[in-house]
Design a protein around this motif. Structure first.
Motif, PDB file in Angstrom:
ATOM      1  N   GLU A  73      -5.688  -2.479 -12.467  1.00 33.54           N
ATOM      2  CA  GLU A  73      -5.032  -1.337 -11.829  1.00 33.54           C
ATOM      3  C   GLU A  73      -4.942  -1.591 -10.328  1.00 33.54           C
ATOM      4  O   GLU A  73      -5.824  -2.236  -9.754  1.00 33.54           O
ATOM      5  CB  GLU A  73      -5.841  -0.053 -12.067  1.00 33.54           C
ATOM      6  N   PRO A  74      -3.910  -1.096  -9.652  1.00 29.17           N
ATOM      7  CA  PRO A  74      -3.818  -1.286  -8.204  1.00 29.17           C
ATOM      8  C   PRO A  74      -4.993  -0.631  -7.467  1.00 29.17           C
ATOM      9  O   PRO A  74      -5.395   0.478  -7.786  1.00 29.17           O
ATOM     10  CB  PRO A  74      -2.505  -0.605  -7.824  1.00 29.17           C
ATOM     11  N   VAL A  75      -5.544  -1.359  -6.502  1.00 28.47           N
ATOM     12  CA  VAL A  75      -6.634  -0.883  -5.664  1.00 28.47           C
ATOM     13  C   VAL A  75      -6.027  -0.439  -4.338  1.00 28.47           C
ATOM     14  O   VAL A  75      -5.220  -1.158  -3.750  1.00 28.47           O
ATOM     15  CB  VAL A  75      -7.670  -2.008  -5.448  1.00 28.47           C
ATOM     16  N   GLU A  76      -6.403   0.752  -3.880  1.00 27.38           N
ATOM     17  CA  GLU A  76      -5.905   1.260  -2.599  1.00 27.38           C
ATOM     18  C   GLU A  76      -6.909   0.921  -1.509  1.00 27.38           C
ATOM     19  O   GLU A  76      -8.100   1.159  -1.656  1.00 27.38           O
ATOM     20  CB  GLU A  76      -5.697   2.769  -2.664  1.00 27.38           C
ATOM     21  N   ILE A  77      -6.417   0.367  -0.424  1.00 26.81           N
ATOM     22  CA  ILE A  77      -7.275  -0.003   0.702  1.00 26.81           C
ATOM     23  C   ILE A  77      -6.772   0.704   1.953  1.00 26.81           C
ATOM     24  O   ILE A  77      -5.587   0.641   2.282  1.00 26.81           O
ATOM     25  CB  ILE A  77      -7.293  -1.528   0.909  1.00 26.81           C
ATOM     26  N   PHE A  78      -7.694   1.390   2.621  1.00 29.62           N
ATOM     27  CA  PHE A  78      -7.394   2.066   3.885  1.00 29.62           C
ATOM     28  C   PHE A  78      -7.962   1.219   5.018  1.00 29.62           C
ATOM     29  O   PHE A  78      -9.147   0.905   5.034  1.00 29.62           O
ATOM     30  CB  PHE A  78      -8.015   3.466   3.917  1.00 29.62           C
ATOM     31  N   VAL A  79      -7.095   0.829   5.956  1.00 27.41           N
ATOM     32  CA  VAL A  79      -7.498   0.039   7.121  1.00 27.41           C
ATOM     33  C   VAL A  79      -7.435   0.952   8.343  1.00 27.41           C
ATOM     34  O   VAL A  79      -6.357   1.434   8.698  1.00 27.41           O
ATOM     35  CB  VAL A  79      -6.574  -1.182   7.326  1.00 27.41           C
ATOM     36  N   PRO A  80      -8.589   1.228   8.978  1.00 30.29           N
ATOM     37  CA  PRO A  80      -8.575   2.113  10.138  1.00 30.29           C
ATOM     38  C   PRO A  80      -7.913   1.461  11.344  1.00 30.29           C
ATOM     39  O   PRO A  80      -7.836   0.244  11.442  1.00 30.29           O
ATOM     40  CB  PRO A  80     -10.062   2.371  10.403  1.00 30.29           C
ATOM     41  N   GLY A  81      -7.440   2.296  12.239  1.00 28.44           N
ATOM     42  CA  GLY A  81      -6.819   1.817  13.474  1.00 28.44           C
ATOM     43  C   GLY A  81      -5.345   2.117  13.494  1.00 28.44           C
ATOM     44  O   GLY A  81      -4.636   1.856  12.528  1.00 28.44           O
ATOM     45  N   THR A  82      -4.899   2.707  14.548  1.00 29.63           N
ATOM     46  CA  THR A  82      -3.488   3.047  14.685  1.00 29.63           C
ATOM     47  C   THR A  82      -2.984   2.597  16.036  1.00 29.63           C
ATOM     48  O   THR A  82      -3.757   2.365  16.961  1.00 29.63           O
ATOM     49  CB  THR A  82      -3.269   4.569  14.551  1.00 29.63           C
ATOM     50  N   GLY A  83      -1.695   2.507  16.134  1.00 29.87           N
ATOM     51  CA  GLY A  83      -1.068   2.210  17.412  1.00 29.87           C
ATOM     52  C   GLY A  83      -0.654   3.511  18.067  1.00 29.87           C
ATOM     53  O   GLY A  83      -1.055   4.598  17.662  1.00 29.87           O
ATOM     54  N   GLY A  84       0.189   3.379  19.064  1.00 31.11           N
ATOM     55  CA  GLY A  84       0.704   4.556  19.743  1.00 31.11           C
ATOM     56  C   GLY A  84       1.805   5.225  18.924  1.00 31.11           C
ATOM     57  O   GLY A  84       2.251   4.705  17.896  1.00 31.11           O
ATOM     58  N   ASP A  85       2.239   6.379  19.382  1.00 32.97           N
ATOM     59  CA  ASP A  85       3.305   7.109  18.688  1.00 32.97           C
ATOM     60  C   ASP A  85       4.608   6.322  18.654  1.00 32.97           C
ATOM     61  O   ASP A  85       5.453   6.554  17.801  1.00 32.97           O
ATOM     62  CB  ASP A  85       3.557   8.458  19.377  1.00 32.97           C
ATOM     63  N   ASP A  86       4.770   5.378  19.592  1.00 29.26           N
ATOM     64  CA  ASP A  86       5.999   4.599  19.661  1.00 29.26           C
ATOM     65  C   ASP A  86       5.895   3.283  18.896  1.00 29.26           C
ATOM     66  O   ASP A  86       6.773   2.437  18.979  1.00 29.26           O
ATOM     67  CB  ASP A  86       6.379   4.331  21.117  1.00 29.26           C
ATOM     68  N   GLU A  87       4.808   3.091  18.114  1.00 25.82           N
ATOM     69  CA  GLU A  87       4.603   1.842  17.379  1.00 25.82           C
ATOM     70  C   GLU A  87       4.680   2.053  15.871  1.00 25.82           C
ATOM     71  O   GLU A  87       4.355   3.120  15.361  1.00 25.82           O
ATOM     72  CB  GLU A  87       3.252   1.218  17.733  1.00 25.82           C
ATOM     73  N   PHE A  88       5.094   0.991  15.191  1.00 26.86           N
ATOM     74  CA  PHE A  88       5.167   0.969  13.728  1.00 26.86           C
ATOM     75  C   PHE A  88       4.075   0.033  13.211  1.00 26.86           C
ATOM     76  O   PHE A  88       3.930  -1.081  13.718  1.00 26.86           O
ATOM     77  CB  PHE A  88       6.545   0.458  13.276  1.00 26.86           C
ATOM     78  N   ALA A  89       3.297   0.493  12.230  1.00 30.72           N
ATOM     79  CA  ALA A  89       2.213  -0.306  11.659  1.00 30.72           C
ATOM     80  C   ALA A  89       2.571  -0.724  10.242  1.00 30.72           C
ATOM     81  O   ALA A  89       3.146   0.057   9.477  1.00 30.72           O
ATOM     82  CB  ALA A  89       0.922   0.509  11.640  1.00 30.72           C
ATOM     83  N   MET A  90       2.213  -1.958   9.890  1.00 27.05           N
ATOM     84  CA  MET A  90       2.418  -2.457   8.530  1.00 27.05           C
ATOM     85  C   MET A  90       1.315  -3.461   8.224  1.00 27.05           C
ATOM     86  O   MET A  90       0.913  -4.233   9.088  1.00 27.05           O
ATOM     87  CB  MET A  90       3.777  -3.126   8.390  1.00 27.05           C
ATOM     88  N   VAL A  91       0.849  -3.438   6.976  1.00 22.62           N
ATOM     89  CA  VAL A  91      -0.187  -4.372   6.536  1.00 22.62           C
ATOM     90  C   VAL A  91       0.478  -5.639   6.018  1.00 22.62           C
ATOM     91  O   VAL A  91       1.493  -5.582   5.314  1.00 22.62           O
ATOM     92  CB  VAL A  91      -1.069  -3.732   5.444  1.00 22.62           C
TER      93      VAL A  91
END
Length: 185
Positions: free
Chosen positions: A99-117
């Motif tokens: 089954e797919p495992v969900e992983i949460f990676v802490p840490g965010t950028g600014g409001d003007d940034e896009f995050a991708m794993v």
């Protein structure tokens, strides 16, 4: 450092840097994943708050999990920076979870940034985009294969700019480089 070598790619002798400059890897979490499922959280260190959400039936028997983190000192990609450490997941279970495992990676950028794993292959320097989505305080993604992952950030305005790629229209049938196979050399 990993070499971003391969067909049509520069060699280390050409002075090309690997896409990531990495620090020293440290173990941050060891746990047992029961067949009934579990939520495992890294309490401190480079990835404090990292969560591995394993659903029931992901593995038919208990599996050991070791999580290691490697600081990313620099990203050698124009307009991109690291939003997390490079996180390595190792298990003694079968290669793929049922089954797919969900992983949460802490840490965010600014409001003007896009995050991708992205999955990262140290041997080739290649990245593989993962289906990921923003979560409160970080980014989450799903996987059935435990490997090495990190969150990369870029300015949202850069998403509308043309991006360099080795994709050749008419040669590569999918939105990726065709390095050849027994079907299509």
């Amino acid at each position: 450092q990993a070499c971003n070598c391969g067909p049509g790619k520069p060699t280390p002798d050409s002075g090309t840097l690997a896409p990531l400059d990495l620090g020293e890897t440290v173990a941050v979490l060891q746990a047992t994943l029961p067949p009934s499922g579990a939520v495992i959280t890294a309490p401190d260190g480079l990835v404090a708050g990292l969560e591995v959400r394993v659903p029931a039936g992901a593995w038919p028997t208990a599996a050991s999990l070791t999580v290691r983190a490697t600081p990313v000192n620099a990203v050698h990609l124009d307009g991109v920076r690291a939003g997390s450490a490079l996180v390595s997941f190792e298990t003694d279970a079968t290669a793929l979870a049922e089954e797919p495992v969900e992983i949460f990676v802490p840490g965010t950028g600014g409001d003007d940034e896009f995050a991708m794993v992205f999955g990262y292959d140290r041997a080739t320097g290649d990245f593989e985009g993962m289906p990921s989505y923003p979560s409160e305080g970080g980014t989450s993604f799903f996987t059935r294969h435990f490997s090495e992952y990190l969150t990369l950030l870029t300015l949202k305005v850069k998403l509308d700019e043309p991006m360099p790629t080795a994709f050749v229209y008419g040669t590569d049938d999918f939105p990726m480089v065709n390095d050849g196979s027994f079907v299509a050399p």
